[in-house]
Design a protein around this motif. Structure first.
Motif, PDB file in Angstrom:
ATOM      1  N   LYS A  41     -46.098  -2.796 -34.533  1.00 39.70           N
ATOM      2  CA  LYS A  41     -47.072  -2.804 -33.908  1.00 39.70           C
ATOM      3  C   LYS A  41     -48.192  -2.503 -35.293  1.00 39.70           C
ATOM      4  O   LYS A  41     -49.172  -2.305 -34.849  1.00 39.70           O
ATOM      5  CB  LYS A  41     -47.015  -1.387 -33.938  1.00 39.70           C
ATOM      6  N   GLU A  42     -47.732  -1.932 -36.072  1.00 42.58           N
ATOM      7  CA  GLU A  42     -48.556  -2.095 -37.598  1.00 42.58           C
ATOM      8  C   GLU A  42     -49.122  -3.215 -37.689  1.00 42.58           C
ATOM      9  O   GLU A  42     -50.449  -3.067 -38.265  1.00 42.58           O
ATOM     10  CB  GLU A  42     -47.697  -1.517 -39.073  1.00 42.58           C
ATOM     11  N   ASP A  43     -48.603  -4.151 -37.945  1.00 39.94           N
ATOM     12  CA  ASP A  43     -49.103  -5.189 -37.671  1.00 39.94           C
ATOM     13  C   ASP A  43     -50.499  -6.489 -36.645  1.00 39.94           C
ATOM     14  O   ASP A  43     -50.881  -7.439 -36.926  1.00 39.94           O
ATOM     15  CB  ASP A  43     -48.176  -6.693 -37.878  1.00 39.94           C
ATOM     16  N   GLY A  44     -50.273  -5.060 -35.162  1.00 42.50           N
ATOM     17  CA  GLY A  44     -50.823  -4.912 -34.299  1.00 42.50           C
ATOM     18  C   GLY A  44     -50.282  -6.405 -32.893  1.00 42.50           C
ATOM     19  O   GLY A  44     -51.150  -6.865 -32.356  1.00 42.50           O
ATOM     20  N   ASP A  45     -49.099  -6.606 -32.890  1.00 41.62           N
ATOM     21  CA  ASP A  45     -48.197  -7.074 -32.801  1.00 41.62           C
ATOM     22  C   ASP A  45     -47.743  -6.149 -31.138  1.00 41.62           C
ATOM     23  O   ASP A  45     -46.810  -5.637 -31.400  1.00 41.62           O
ATOM     24  CB  ASP A  45     -47.848  -8.054 -33.086  1.00 41.62           C
ATOM     25  N   GLU A  46     -48.625  -5.806 -30.233  1.00 41.82           N
ATOM     26  CA  GLU A  46     -47.868  -4.549 -29.485  1.00 41.82           C
ATOM     27  C   GLU A  46     -47.275  -5.255 -28.036  1.00 41.82           C
ATOM     28  O   GLU A  46     -45.789  -4.708 -28.135  1.00 41.82           O
ATOM     29  CB  GLU A  46     -49.442  -3.775 -28.521  1.00 41.82           C
ATOM     30  N   VAL A  47     -47.386  -6.427 -27.875  1.00 45.68           N
ATOM     31  CA  VAL A  47     -45.941  -6.775 -27.380  1.00 45.68           C
ATOM     32  C   VAL A  47     -44.893  -7.945 -28.179  1.00 45.68           C
ATOM     33  O   VAL A  47     -43.862  -6.966 -27.632  1.00 45.68           O
ATOM     34  CB  VAL A  47     -47.012  -9.053 -26.755  1.00 45.68           C
ATOM     35  N   LEU A  48     -44.332  -7.896 -29.317  1.00 44.82           N
ATOM     36  CA  LEU A  48     -43.524  -7.895 -30.014  1.00 44.82           C
ATOM     37  C   LEU A  48     -43.213  -6.864 -29.689  1.00 44.82           C
ATOM     38  O   LEU A  48     -41.539  -5.864 -29.651  1.00 44.82           O
ATOM     39  CB  LEU A  48     -43.629  -8.514 -31.069  1.00 44.82           C
ATOM     40  N   ALA A  49     -43.952  -4.967 -30.092  1.00 45.21           N
ATOM     41  CA  ALA A  49     -43.574  -4.002 -30.341  1.00 45.21           C
ATOM     42  C   ALA A  49     -42.499  -3.748 -29.449  1.00 45.21           C
ATOM     43  O   ALA A  49     -41.776  -2.779 -28.866  1.00 45.21           O
ATOM     44  CB  ALA A  49     -44.709  -3.076 -30.864  1.00 45.21           C
ATOM     45  N   ASP A  50     -43.293  -4.050 -28.239  1.00 41.98           N
ATOM     46  CA  ASP A  50     -42.941  -3.463 -26.872  1.00 41.98           C
ATOM     47  C   ASP A  50     -41.727  -4.296 -26.830  1.00 41.98           C
ATOM     48  O   ASP A  50     -40.403  -3.242 -26.138  1.00 41.98           O
ATOM     49  CB  ASP A  50     -43.573  -3.430 -25.683  1.00 41.98           C
ATOM     50  N   VAL A  51     -41.300  -5.453 -26.294  1.00 38.67           N
ATOM     51  CA  VAL A  51     -40.278  -5.863 -26.257  1.00 38.67           C
ATOM     52  C   VAL A  51     -39.211  -5.411 -27.396  1.00 38.67           C
ATOM     53  O   VAL A  51     -37.558  -5.027 -27.113  1.00 38.67           O
ATOM     54  CB  VAL A  51     -40.567  -7.616 -26.655  1.00 38.67           C
ATOM     55  N   LEU A  52     -38.931  -5.059 -28.566  1.00 42.67           N
ATOM     56  CA  LEU A  52     -38.250  -4.673 -29.449  1.00 42.67           C
ATOM     57  C   LEU A  52     -37.975  -3.182 -29.081  1.00 42.67           C
ATOM     58  O   LEU A  52     -37.183  -3.193 -29.033  1.00 42.67           O
ATOM     59  CB  LEU A  52     -38.934  -4.251 -31.051  1.00 42.67           C
ATOM     60  N   ARG A  53     -38.724  -2.596 -28.878  1.00 44.55           N
ATOM     61  CA  ARG A  53     -38.473  -0.497 -28.081  1.00 44.55           C
ATOM     62  C   ARG A  53     -37.676  -1.440 -27.118  1.00 44.55           C
ATOM     63  O   ARG A  53     -36.488  -0.194 -27.263  1.00 44.55           O
ATOM     64  CB  ARG A  53     -39.846   0.051 -28.387  1.00 44.55           C
ATOM     65  N   LYS A  54     -38.108  -2.027 -25.739  1.00 46.16           N
ATOM     66  CA  LYS A  54     -36.886  -2.101 -25.095  1.00 46.16           C
ATOM     67  C   LYS A  54     -35.351  -2.901 -25.376  1.00 46.16           C
ATOM     68  O   LYS A  54     -34.670  -2.794 -24.383  1.00 46.16           O
ATOM     69  CB  LYS A  54     -37.453  -3.412 -23.620  1.00 46.16           C
ATOM     70  N   ALA A  55     -35.464  -3.505 -26.205  1.00 43.34           N
ATOM     71  CA  ALA A  55     -34.076  -4.031 -26.780  1.00 43.34           C
ATOM     72  C   ALA A  55     -33.539  -2.675 -27.306  1.00 43.34           C
ATOM     73  O   ALA A  55     -32.395  -2.409 -27.747  1.00 43.34           O
ATOM     74  CB  ALA A  55     -34.465  -5.182 -27.932  1.00 43.34           C
ATOM     75  N   ALA A  56     -33.932  -1.765 -27.940  1.00 40.17           N
ATOM     76  CA  ALA A  56     -33.631  -0.991 -28.684  1.00 40.17           C
ATOM     77  C   ALA A  56     -32.829   0.186 -27.428  1.00 40.17           C
ATOM     78  O   ALA A  56     -32.185   0.910 -27.301  1.00 40.17           O
ATOM     79  CB  ALA A  56     -34.802   0.050 -29.744  1.00 40.17           C
ATOM     80  N   GLN A  57     -33.881   0.687 -26.178  1.00 42.43           N
ATOM     81  CA  GLN A  57     -33.179   0.802 -25.537  1.00 42.43           C
ATOM     82  C   GLN A  57     -31.797   0.691 -24.642  1.00 42.43           C
ATOM     83  O   GLN A  57     -31.070   1.358 -24.172  1.00 42.43           O
ATOM     84  CB  GLN A  57     -34.324   1.284 -24.116  1.00 42.43           C
TER      85      GLN A  57
END
Length: 64
Positions: A41-57
């Motif tokens: 997210k800090e790098d501006g990649d919200e798509v990747l950030a969302d996928v990683l949050r889903k993986a954490a969930q």
């Protein structure tokens, strides 16, 4: 690349209790995914950030 500055952090998974059905490996993976999501997210990649949050969930969910 994003500058090095503190940003809002995602809430880490709850600590494992003695009777928890979760496994330490899943807890570790979930915590790492949240940290990588913050970095993406800090790098501006919200798509990747969302996928990683889903993986954490998913890592925090009980095993089937």
């Amino acid at each position: 690349m994003a500058t090095a500055h503190p940003g809002p952090r995602s809430k880490p998974p709850a600590p494992l209790s003695a009777g928890s059905p979760q496994f330490p490996t899943r807890h570790y993976i979930g915590a790492m995914c949240l940290e990588m999501a913050r970095m993406a997210k800090e790098d501006g990649d919200e798509v990747l950030a969302d996928v990683l949050r889903k993986a954490a969930q998913e890592a925090g969910a009980p095993r089937a």
